[in-house]
Design a protein around this motif. Structure first.
Motif, mmCIF file in Angstrom:
data_model
loop_
_atom_site.group_PDB
_atom_site.id
_atom_site.type_symbol
_atom_site.label_atom_id
_atom_site.label_comp_id
_atom_site.label_asym_id
_atom_site.label_seq_id
_atom_site.Cartn_x
_atom_site.Cartn_y
_atom_site.Cartn_z
ATOM 1 N N PHE A 84 11.358 46.576 83.986
ATOM 2 C CA PHE A 84 10.192 45.599 84.188
ATOM 3 C C PHE A 84 9.219 46.148 85.378
ATOM 4 C CE2 PHE A 84 12.866 42.168 82.834
ATOM 5 C CZ PHE A 84 12.036 41.600 81.969
ATOM 6 N N VAL A 85 7.875 45.846 85.229
ATOM 7 C CA VAL A 85 7.046 46.621 85.928
ATOM 8 C C VAL A 85 5.657 45.625 86.193
ATOM 9 C CG1 VAL A 85 7.435 49.166 85.642
ATOM 10 C CG2 VAL A 85 5.724 47.732 84.332
ATOM 11 N N LEU A 86 5.121 45.632 87.160
ATOM 12 C CA LEU A 86 3.789 44.937 87.605
ATOM 13 C C LEU A 86 2.553 45.755 86.833
ATOM 14 C CD1 LEU A 86 4.710 43.761 91.008
ATOM 15 C CD2 LEU A 86 5.110 42.249 89.075
ATOM 16 N N MET A 87 1.962 44.972 86.290
ATOM 17 C CA MET A 87 0.656 45.618 85.634
ATOM 18 C C MET A 87 -0.606 44.635 85.906
ATOM 19 S SD MET A 87 -1.733 45.927 83.214
ATOM 20 C CE MET A 87 -1.096 44.882 81.577
ATOM 21 N N LYS A 88 -1.599 45.358 86.417
ATOM 22 C CA LYS A 88 -2.991 44.645 86.338
ATOM 23 C C LYS A 88 -3.988 45.456 85.864
ATOM 24 C CE LYS A 88 -6.132 42.574 89.554
ATOM 25 N NZ LYS A 88 -6.584 42.194 91.059
ATOM 26 N N LYS A 89 -4.565 44.746 84.593
ATOM 27 C CA LYS A 89 -5.624 45.481 84.147
ATOM 28 C C LYS A 89 -6.836 45.214 84.586
ATOM 29 C CE LYS A 89 -5.762 45.602 79.428
ATOM 30 N NZ LYS A 89 -6.098 45.433 77.982
ATOM 31 N N LEU A 90 -7.729 46.249 85.345
ATOM 32 C CA LEU A 90 -8.801 45.516 86.313
ATOM 33 C C LEU A 90 -10.210 45.723 85.497
ATOM 34 C CD1 LEU A 90 -8.396 48.260 89.068
ATOM 35 C CD2 LEU A 90 -7.540 45.990 89.058
ATOM 36 N N ARG A 91 -10.099 46.131 84.196
ATOM 37 C CA ARG A 91 -11.359 46.245 83.443
ATOM 38 C C ARG A 91 -11.057 46.676 81.980
ATOM 39 N NH1 ARG A 91 -15.628 48.931 86.540
ATOM 40 N NH2 ARG A 91 -14.668 50.892 85.635
ATOM 41 N N GLU A 92 -11.917 46.226 80.999
ATOM 42 C CA GLU A 92 -12.024 46.913 79.945
ATOM 43 C C GLU A 92 -12.851 47.890 79.738
ATOM 44 O OE1 GLU A 92 -9.806 46.182 77.095
ATOM 45 O OE2 GLU A 92 -9.115 44.258 77.901
ATOM 46 N N ALA A 93 -12.603 48.707 78.712
ATOM 47 C CA ALA A 93 -13.395 50.054 78.481
ATOM 48 C C ALA A 93 -14.797 49.440 78.488
ATOM 49 C CB ALA A 93 -12.992 51.074 77.706
ATOM 50 N N ASN A 102 -17.114 52.781 84.014
ATOM 51 C CA ASN A 102 -17.370 52.394 82.602
ATOM 52 C C ASN A 102 -15.547 52.499 81.904
ATOM 53 O OD1 ASN A 102 -20.148 51.994 82.594
ATOM 54 N ND2 ASN A 102 -20.122 54.296 82.535
ATOM 55 N N ASN A 103 -14.782 52.717 82.581
ATOM 56 C CA ASN A 103 -13.345 52.992 82.209
ATOM 57 C C ASN A 103 -12.574 51.837 82.136
ATOM 58 O OD1 ASN A 103 -14.460 55.635 81.841
ATOM 59 N ND2 ASN A 103 -12.574 56.674 82.897
ATOM 60 N N GLU A 104 -11.671 51.902 81.356
ATOM 61 C CA GLU A 104 -10.579 50.812 81.258
ATOM 62 C C GLU A 104 -9.572 51.414 82.338
ATOM 63 O OE1 GLU A 104 -6.697 49.497 78.797
ATOM 64 O OE2 GLU A 104 -8.484 49.398 77.937
ATOM 65 N N ILE A 105 -9.297 50.618 83.550
ATOM 66 C CA ILE A 105 -8.267 50.813 84.485
ATOM 67 C C ILE A 105 -7.159 49.727 84.617
ATOM 68 C CG2 ILE A 105 -8.400 50.980 87.102
ATOM 69 C CD1 ILE A 105 -10.372 52.801 86.055
ATOM 70 N N ARG A 106 -6.059 50.559 84.492
ATOM 71 C CA ARG A 106 -4.724 49.634 84.828
ATOM 72 C C ARG A 106 -3.855 50.223 85.978
ATOM 73 N NH1 ARG A 106 -2.318 48.888 78.771
ATOM 74 N NH2 ARG A 106 -4.347 48.096 77.840
#
Length: 143
Positions: free
Chosen positions: A133-142, A97-101
């Motif tokens: 600069f970094v790479l980021m991916k948001k896998l899911r919103e909370a 159920n969590n937001e994951i980055r």
């Protein structure tokens, strides 16, 4: 496949490469709030697992940072990409159920550009954090 190290605040895995070296990938929890988990990725390759453990413990004389043996060709690179993608699925199940980055940076510009190229088609975007600069991916919103 992924183990948990509560003391270091990370999930991790090891892999023996075809040349006998050991690859390590750690996913350090770099920030969390209620229903949010952020992970920073760490990749290390050494001749022995013991060298990686000493490096993780920051023992004197155990610096493997930016050392390149050139012995594995692209094998370690492809393993790393596959492991990151497997971790994405694993962590979504672990925190349903969590937001994951996930955040990825390179030790130097050359490595960063390689990671950027390899992960762009998997949804990783370049962002600026603290003038880097970094790479980021948001896998899911909370949820």
């Amino acid at each position: 496949m992924f183990k948990r190290d509560y003391d270091r605040g990370m999930f991790y895995t090891y892999h023996k490469l075809s040349n006998g070296q050991t690859a390590f990938m750690g996913f350090f929890e770099c920030g969390w709030e209620e229903h949010q988990n952020y992970f920073s990725v760490c990749l290390a390759i050494a001749n022995k697992k013991k060298q990686i453990k000493k490096w993780l413990d920051e023992e004197k004389g155990s610096n493997i940072t930016l050392q390149s043996t050139g012995k594995t060709g692209l094998e370690s690179f492809f393993w790393a990409r596959k492991t990151i993608l497997e971790f994405e699925n694993f962590i979504l199940d672990y925190y349903p159920n969590n937001e994951i980055r996930i955040y990825i940076e390179g030790e130097d510009r050359r490595r960063y550009k390689s990671y950027k190229s390899a992960l762009a088609k998997y949804g990783y975007k370049e962002i600026l954090i603290e003038n880097k600069f970094v790479l980021m991916k948001k896998l899911r919103e909370a949820v």
